[in-house]
Design a protein around this motif. Sequence first.
Motif, PDB file in Angstrom:
ATOM      1  N   ASP A 108      -1.930   9.577   3.387  1.00  0.00           N
ATOM      2  CA  ASP A 108      -2.723  10.421   4.576  1.00  0.00           C
ATOM      3  C   ASP A 108      -2.556   8.845   5.726  1.00  0.00           C
ATOM      4  OD1 ASP A 108      -4.909  12.526   5.691  1.00  0.00           O
ATOM      5  OD2 ASP A 108      -5.423  11.054   6.261  1.00  0.00           O
ATOM      6  N   PRO A 109      -1.977  10.237   7.151  1.00  0.00           N
ATOM      7  CA  PRO A 109      -1.344   9.411   8.034  1.00  0.00           C
ATOM      8  C   PRO A 109      -2.313   8.877   8.480  1.00  0.00           C
ATOM      9  CG  PRO A 109      -0.434  11.298   7.997  1.00  0.00           C
ATOM     10  CD  PRO A 109      -1.976  11.252   7.290  1.00  0.00           C
ATOM     11  N   ALA A 110      -4.128   9.641   9.232  1.00  0.00           N
ATOM     12  CA  ALA A 110      -4.938   8.602   9.311  1.00  0.00           C
ATOM     13  C   ALA A 110      -5.459   7.236   8.825  1.00  0.00           C
ATOM     14  CB  ALA A 110      -6.768   9.660   9.631  1.00  0.00           C
ATOM     15  N   TRP A 111      -5.459   7.527   7.670  1.00  0.00           N
ATOM     16  CA  TRP A 111      -5.733   6.014   5.741  1.00  0.00           C
ATOM     17  C   TRP A 111      -4.032   4.927   6.670  1.00  0.00           C
ATOM     18  CZ3 TRP A 111      -3.772   2.681   2.941  1.00  0.00           C
ATOM     19  CH2 TRP A 111      -4.814   2.099   2.583  1.00  0.00           C
ATOM     20  N   GLN A 112      -3.249   5.185   7.098  1.00  0.00           N
ATOM     21  CA  GLN A 112      -2.106   4.728   7.229  1.00  0.00           C
ATOM     22  C   GLN A 112      -2.418   3.532   8.634  1.00  0.00           C
ATOM     23  OE1 GLN A 112       1.072   3.871   5.177  1.00  0.00           O
ATOM     24  NE2 GLN A 112      -0.310   4.573   3.444  1.00  0.00           N
ATOM     25  N   LEU A 113      -2.620   4.758   9.204  1.00  0.00           N
ATOM     26  CA  LEU A 113      -2.624   4.112  10.813  1.00  0.00           C
ATOM     27  C   LEU A 113      -4.308   2.806  10.609  1.00  0.00           C
ATOM     28  CD1 LEU A 113      -2.171   4.186  13.758  1.00  0.00           C
ATOM     29  CD2 LEU A 113      -4.332   5.545  14.404  1.00  0.00           C
ATOM     30  N   GLN A 114      -4.905   3.041  10.012  1.00  0.00           N
ATOM     31  CA  GLN A 114      -6.382   2.181  10.076  1.00  0.00           C
ATOM     32  C   GLN A 114      -5.675   0.500   8.960  1.00  0.00           C
ATOM     33  OE1 GLN A 114      -9.505   4.743   7.901  1.00  0.00           O
ATOM     34  NE2 GLN A 114     -10.157   5.622  10.051  1.00  0.00           N
ATOM     35  N   HIS A 115      -5.115   1.530   8.256  1.00  0.00           N
ATOM     36  CA  HIS A 115      -4.358   0.115   7.151  1.00  0.00           C
ATOM     37  C   HIS A 115      -3.501  -0.651   8.132  1.00  0.00           C
ATOM     38  CE1 HIS A 115      -4.215  -2.176   3.691  1.00  0.00           C
ATOM     39  NE2 HIS A 115      -2.780  -2.138   3.471  1.00  0.00           N
ATOM     40  N   ARG A 116      -2.448  -0.661   9.316  1.00  0.00           N
ATOM     41  CA  ARG A 116      -2.233  -1.011   9.928  1.00  0.00           C
ATOM     42  C   ARG A 116      -2.445  -1.713  11.209  1.00  0.00           C
ATOM     43  NH1 ARG A 116       1.812   2.325  14.544  1.00  0.00           N
ATOM     44  NH2 ARG A 116      -0.260   1.842  15.361  1.00  0.00           N
ATOM     45  N   GLU A 117      -4.204  -1.629  11.588  1.00  0.00           N
ATOM     46  CA  GLU A 117      -4.941  -1.977  12.331  1.00  0.00           C
ATOM     47  C   GLU A 117      -5.331  -2.611  11.843  1.00  0.00           C
ATOM     48  OE1 GLU A 117      -4.165  -1.391  15.715  1.00  0.00           O
ATOM     49  OE2 GLU A 117      -2.810   0.135  15.489  1.00  0.00           O
ATOM     50  N   GLN A 118      -6.035  -2.943  10.963  1.00  0.00           N
ATOM     51  CA  GLN A 118      -6.529  -3.494   9.779  1.00  0.00           C
ATOM     52  C   GLN A 118      -5.431  -5.154   9.988  1.00  0.00           C
ATOM     53  OE1 GLN A 118      -9.374  -3.113   6.735  1.00  0.00           O
ATOM     54  NE2 GLN A 118      -8.264  -4.441   4.978  1.00  0.00           N
ATOM     55  N   ALA A 119      -4.372  -4.463   8.705  1.00  0.00           N
ATOM     56  CA  ALA A 119      -3.397  -5.745   8.699  1.00  0.00           C
ATOM     57  C   ALA A 119      -2.877  -6.300  10.225  1.00  0.00           C
ATOM     58  CB  ALA A 119      -2.718  -4.728   7.869  1.00  0.00           C
ATOM     59  N   ARG A 120      -2.782  -5.804  10.879  1.00  0.00           N
ATOM     60  CA  ARG A 120      -2.517  -6.685  11.713  1.00  0.00           C
ATOM     61  C   ARG A 120      -3.136  -8.045  12.734  1.00  0.00           C
ATOM     62  NH1 ARG A 120      -1.958  -2.717  15.880  1.00  0.00           N
ATOM     63  NH2 ARG A 120      -0.213  -2.225  15.617  1.00  0.00           N
ATOM     64  N   GLU A 121      -4.934  -7.295  12.568  1.00  0.00           N
ATOM     65  CA  GLU A 121      -5.887  -8.202  12.557  1.00  0.00           C
ATOM     66  C   GLU A 121      -5.248  -9.502  12.056  1.00  0.00           C
ATOM     67  OE1 GLU A 121      -9.639  -6.210  13.621  1.00  0.00           O
ATOM     68  OE2 GLU A 121      -8.552  -4.675  14.433  1.00  0.00           O
ATOM     69  N   HIS A 178       0.903  -1.103  -0.024  1.00  0.00           N
ATOM     70  CA  HIS A 178      -0.735  -0.125  -0.437  1.00  0.00           C
ATOM     71  C   HIS A 178       0.975   1.223   0.173  1.00  0.00           C
ATOM     72  CE1 HIS A 178       1.539  -0.433   4.418  1.00  0.00           C
ATOM     73  NE2 HIS A 178       0.327   1.114   4.798  1.00  0.00           N
ATOM     74  N   ARG A 179       1.966   0.789   0.399  1.00  0.00           N
ATOM     75  CA  ARG A 179       2.935   2.072   0.288  1.00  0.00           C
ATOM     76  C   ARG A 179       3.566   2.164  -1.005  1.00  0.00           C
ATOM     77  NH1 ARG A 179       4.776   0.978   5.405  1.00  0.00           N
ATOM     78  NH2 ARG A 179       3.407   2.473   7.458  1.00  0.00           N
ATOM     79  N   SER A 180       4.234   1.560  -1.518  1.00  0.00           N
ATOM     80  CA  SER A 180       4.787   1.192  -2.948  1.00  0.00           C
ATOM     81  C   SER A 180       4.267   1.678  -4.151  1.00  0.00           C
ATOM     82  CB  SER A 180       5.601  -0.366  -2.493  1.00  0.00           C
ATOM     83  OG  SER A 180       4.827  -1.149  -3.423  1.00  0.00           O
ATOM     84  N   ASN A 181       2.643   1.816  -4.208  1.00  0.00           N
ATOM     85  CA  ASN A 181       2.024   2.108  -4.950  1.00  0.00           C
ATOM     86  C   ASN A 181       1.334   2.273  -4.092  1.00  0.00           C
ATOM     87  OD1 ASN A 181       1.977  -0.686  -7.279  1.00  0.00           O
ATOM     88  ND2 ASN A 181       2.294  -1.587  -4.824  1.00  0.00           N
ATOM     89  N   ALA A 182       1.129   3.527  -3.635  1.00  0.00           N
ATOM     90  CA  ALA A 182       0.202   4.663  -2.571  1.00  0.00           C
ATOM     91  C   ALA A 182      -0.242   5.653  -3.516  1.00  0.00           C
ATOM     92  CB  ALA A 182       0.484   5.110  -1.734  1.00  0.00           C
ATOM     93  N   TYR A 183       0.218   6.095  -4.368  1.00  0.00           N
ATOM     94  CA  TYR A 183       0.352   7.298  -5.786  1.00  0.00           C
ATOM     95  C   TYR A 183      -0.377   6.498  -6.349  1.00  0.00           C
ATOM     96  CZ  TYR A 183       4.056   9.926  -3.584  1.00  0.00           C
ATOM     97  OH  TYR A 183       5.006  10.314  -2.531  1.00  0.00           O
TER      98      TYR A 183
END
Length: 222
Positions: free
Chosen positions: A198-211, A181-186
């Motif tokens: 967006d930092p908020a989106w990145q944080l949400q995605h991290r939490e989802q990925a960890r789950e 999601h970072r290497s293809n973010a653009y």
Amino acid sequence: MEAAPTSRSENKRSRPPRNAAATRQRILAAAVGEFAANGFSGARIENIARAGKSNIRMIYHHFGSKDQLYIEVLEHVLDQLREDELGLDFEHVSPREGVHRIFDFIHGHFASHPELMSLLSSENLNKAAFLQRSTRIPERASPVIAALATLLRRGAELGVFRSDVDPLHLYVTIVSLAYFHRSNAYTLSQIFRHDLLDPAWQLQHREQAREMVFAFLAPVNA
């Protein structure tokens, strides 16, 4: 009274010796930036010399060739990842906490080292032609997979992890969840009209990925 003129030989003796290690590190740091920005083919030795406050002759003196400099750049960025991974405490924590630390570390490392993503993407386009010439990188990767295998075995024995998880598969999955999601973010941001950086989106995605990782690791009958 005027001081006596200093001879050329005295001048040479009074100069501090050149710090070859510092020069080498400056060149290497500059090369990381140049290769990450432009890939192997697009990188220019003169740009590296200028950014590293050195000269082309010194680059070839320390590294021998552009090929070898690029290989050492790849080794350097992957060594940073491995050193920090191996510095994590796996022995004194629960298996779940150990995997949690690995996940958070990898996710954070890619966030703070975008040059690593660029270099890996570029080397994939090269079909790993330069990585194949490195003996250091495979040797450094093995202890990380071994540590993860130990955590998985302990977790299975305690009944908190399923028993059929391959450590390499899990590691690659964690890296992909931290990387794609970072290497293809653009491109993804443009396609979906949503800012994936967006930092908020990145944080949400991290939490989802960890789950997702821990849901996969849970015992089948849990």
